[in-house]
Motif scaffolding. Structure first.
Motif, PDB file in Angstrom:
ATOM      1  N   THR A   6       0.667  -0.121  -9.981  1.00 31.78           N
ATOM      2  CA  THR A   6       0.348   1.285  -9.801  1.00 31.78           C
ATOM      3  C   THR A   6       1.639   2.042  -9.516  1.00 31.78           C
ATOM      4  O   THR A   6       2.217   1.918  -8.436  1.00 31.78           O
ATOM      5  N   LEU A   7       2.100   2.797 -10.497  1.00 30.33           N
ATOM      6  CA  LEU A   7       3.358   3.524 -10.398  1.00 30.33           C
ATOM      7  C   LEU A   7       3.105   4.895  -9.771  1.00 30.33           C
ATOM      8  O   LEU A   7       2.129   5.564 -10.105  1.00 30.33           O
ATOM      9  N   VAL A   8       4.007   5.313  -8.894  1.00 27.76           N
ATOM     10  CA  VAL A   8       3.825   6.563  -8.149  1.00 27.76           C
ATOM     11  C   VAL A   8       4.990   7.506  -8.430  1.00 27.76           C
ATOM     12  O   VAL A   8       6.151   7.109  -8.391  1.00 27.76           O
ATOM     13  N   SER A   9       4.651   8.751  -8.725  1.00 26.70           N
ATOM     14  CA  SER A   9       5.637   9.833  -8.765  1.00 26.70           C
ATOM     15  C   SER A   9       5.025  11.036  -8.075  1.00 26.70           C
ATOM     16  O   SER A   9       3.845  11.019  -7.706  1.00 26.70           O
ATOM     17  N   THR A  13      -0.262   9.145  -9.898  1.00 28.34           N
ATOM     18  CA  THR A  13      -0.184   7.692  -9.959  1.00 28.34           C
ATOM     19  C   THR A  13      -0.862   7.206 -11.226  1.00 28.34           C
ATOM     20  O   THR A  13      -1.780   7.848 -11.753  1.00 28.34           O
ATOM     21  N   SER A  14      -0.403   6.058 -11.724  1.00 24.02           N
ATOM     22  CA  SER A  14      -1.008   5.486 -12.925  1.00 24.02           C
ATOM     23  C   SER A  14      -0.760   3.987 -12.960  1.00 24.02           C
ATOM     24  O   SER A  14       0.282   3.513 -12.488  1.00 24.02           O
ATOM     25  N   HIS A  15      -1.731   3.253 -13.471  1.00 23.06           N
ATOM     26  CA  HIS A  15      -1.526   1.817 -13.668  1.00 23.06           C
ATOM     27  C   HIS A  15      -0.777   1.654 -14.980  1.00 23.06           C
ATOM     28  O   HIS A  15      -1.293   1.969 -16.056  1.00 23.06           O
ATOM     29  N   LEU A  44       1.692  -0.146  -4.180  1.00 24.75           N
ATOM     30  CA  LEU A  44       2.190   1.047  -4.855  1.00 24.75           C
ATOM     31  C   LEU A  44       3.650   0.812  -5.215  1.00 24.75           C
ATOM     32  O   LEU A  44       4.444   0.376  -4.376  1.00 24.75           O
ATOM     33  N   PHE A  46       7.094   2.464  -6.188  1.00 25.94           N
ATOM     34  CA  PHE A  46       7.853   3.711  -6.126  1.00 25.94           C
ATOM     35  C   PHE A  46       9.230   3.517  -6.758  1.00 25.94           C
ATOM     36  O   PHE A  46       9.799   2.422  -6.719  1.00 25.94           O
ATOM     37  N   PRO A 328       0.322   9.393  -1.706  1.00 29.20           N
ATOM     38  CA  PRO A 328       1.445   8.660  -2.290  1.00 29.20           C
ATOM     39  C   PRO A 328       2.398   9.585  -3.039  1.00 29.20           C
ATOM     40  O   PRO A 328       3.616   9.369  -3.038  1.00 29.20           O
ATOM     41  N   GLU A 329       1.843  10.611  -3.683  1.00 32.90           N
ATOM     42  CA  GLU A 329       2.689  11.552  -4.415  1.00 32.90           C
ATOM     43  C   GLU A 329       3.650  12.295  -3.483  1.00 32.90           C
ATOM     44  O   GLU A 329       4.811  12.528  -3.828  1.00 32.90           O
ATOM     45  N   ALA A 332       6.398   9.903  -2.564  1.00 34.51           N
ATOM     46  CA  ALA A 332       7.354   9.753  -3.663  1.00 34.51           C
ATOM     47  C   ALA A 332       8.366  10.884  -3.674  1.00 34.51           C
ATOM     48  O   ALA A 332       9.547  10.681  -3.993  1.00 34.51           O
TER      49      ALA A 332
END
Length: 408
Positions: A6-9, A13-15, A44, A46, A328-329, A332
């Motif tokens: 799960t990538l966070v910016s 977030t997106s898998h 997560l 980052f 999470p955003e 980030a």
């Protein structure tokens, strides 16, 4: 190498997957191939987190490396999920000229630490800008070290030579500090009015000399409207906040812990702490920066200010996300993107802060389902302690990648 999770910016977030080649990210997407590392939904991923305010205590004189050096600071950073850091200039041998800055840089390169360090240059009475672009630090009043101003007029005259530069301010009014020097406690000797007065002056200097300004380790709620008003007029100012000013306040002070809980600026009121949390949430504060100050416990008991925080950076972020309900955003933004934007003008060809093609392949992976209790024996900082000892944070560091290599 392909990493999946799960990538966070700051935008969401997106898998997804990340493909790394050498020390760079070359591609992100959903079908890049078989993953070399796959992180569960508990985690997560980052862009590597950055701490833009630390004190590694290392310089060419090496007089303070008994409590930290660049290599032990790097080990503590990795332990806390931090992949790059910016080191402050208030060394016994301060980097304030081309020659002294290059000497410290050469010393850093000889150390060859495991993470990247950006070096601030110091601004003091009578200094002048370097011949190349660097971030600068101005201590408006006495702190740890000798690089500071005794009057605001002296600071104004010096800053007139730094027009357009990137200058970070330690906001404490030296005249007001003198007026309160004989108060009974450290907190009373450095009261909120010192920071508020210095904030007004720093904002004036940033506007007057068209600086790219940053206010360090902000701590007083009453100063936040001044910052917001200046920004509304186009003043280029950003702000840090520390873990200790978000987590602790004066209600936590006891006769037994007062030495370990002393820092500049000091702990503030409960309402100030809550105001810092709210300001980090709404974007008034831009960076989670530790002011990592690795003094020995004996030194803290003798009245030297500062706490070590690199080892606990990522675990503290899980407290912000899970207990304080930051998204999470948001994390980030203030842990990865904004710190990356701050150092990137000085670290080429490296680029920190985003999971995008062309950026450095350094990543911080947090596990939100694996709590960690902070123990002294787990610290990597050479000074060997943490103010969070015995505290259990709700998550922990799952993995750290530095320039394409997993180091934790």
């Amino acid at each position: 190498m392909i990493i999946q999770g799960t990538l966070v910016s700051s935008s969401g977030t997106s898998h997804s997957q990340i493909r790394l080649e050498g020390n760079q990210i070359v591609e992100t997407g959903s079908n890049l191939g078989k993953a070399d590392y796959s992180f569960s939904d508990d985690c997560l991923v980052f862009a590597g987190m950055g701490d833009i305010h630390i004190h590694a205590r290392d310089d060419v004189g090496e007089s303070q490396i008994y409590k930290e050096d660049f290599c032990t600071a790097a080990a503590a950073a990795i332990n806390g999920g931090v992949v790059h850091a910016a080191d402050m200039p208030n060394n016994p041998v301060p980097p304030i000229t081309d020659e002294s800055y290059h000497d410290k840089l050469k010393h850093l390169e000889q150390r060859n630490p495991a993470i990247h360090f950006t070096l601030y240059a110091g601004i003091g009475p009578g200094t002048r800008p370097l011949s190349f672009a660097v971030p600068y630090k101005a201590y408006m009043g006495p702190s740890v070290g000798d690089l500071f101003f005794r009057t605001l007029e002296q600071l104004d005259e010096t800053l007139s030579h730094y027009r357009g530069c990137n200058v970070s301010f330690h906001c404490e009014d030296p005249i007001l500090l003198d007026e309160h020097a004989n108060a009974a406690t450290h907190e009373a000797r450095r009261p909120a009015e010192c920071e508020i007065s210095a904030t007004r002056f720093a904002l004036q200097m940033i506007e007057k000399y068209e600086l790219r300004g940053k206010l360090c380790h902000y701590s007083v709620g009453e100063g936040l409207p001044l910052i917001r008003e200046a920004r509304s007029r186009g003043v280029k100012v950003t702000c840090e906040v520390t873990p200790h000013h978000l987590y602790f306040d004066q209600s936590d002070l006891t006769d037994e812990n007062r030495g370990k809980m002393q820092m500049n600026p000091p702990l503030r009121t409960v309402s100030d702490r809550k105001a810092m949390l709210a300001a980090l949430r709404d974007g008034t504060l831009d960076y989670l920066a530790t002011d990592h100050a690795p003094h020995t416990l004996d030194e803290n008991e003798q009245g030297i200010s500062g706490q070590p925080h690199l080892d606990t950076y990522g675990a503290f972020v899980t407290w912000l996300i899970l207990d304080q309900k930051f998204t999470p955003e948001q994390a980030a933004l203030f842990c990865s993107e904004n710190p990356g934007d701050f150092v990137n003008p000085y670290v080429s060809p490296k680029k920190f802060g985003r999971i995008e093609a062309g950026y450095t392949a350094s990543l911080t992976v947090l596990n939100l389902r694996q709590p960690v209790t902070i123990k002294r024996e787990d610290m990597q900082t050479k000074c060997g302690w943490s103010p969070f000892e015995g505290i259990t944070f709700p998550g922990s560091i799952e993995a750290v990648f530095i320039e394409g290599k997993r180091v934790r």
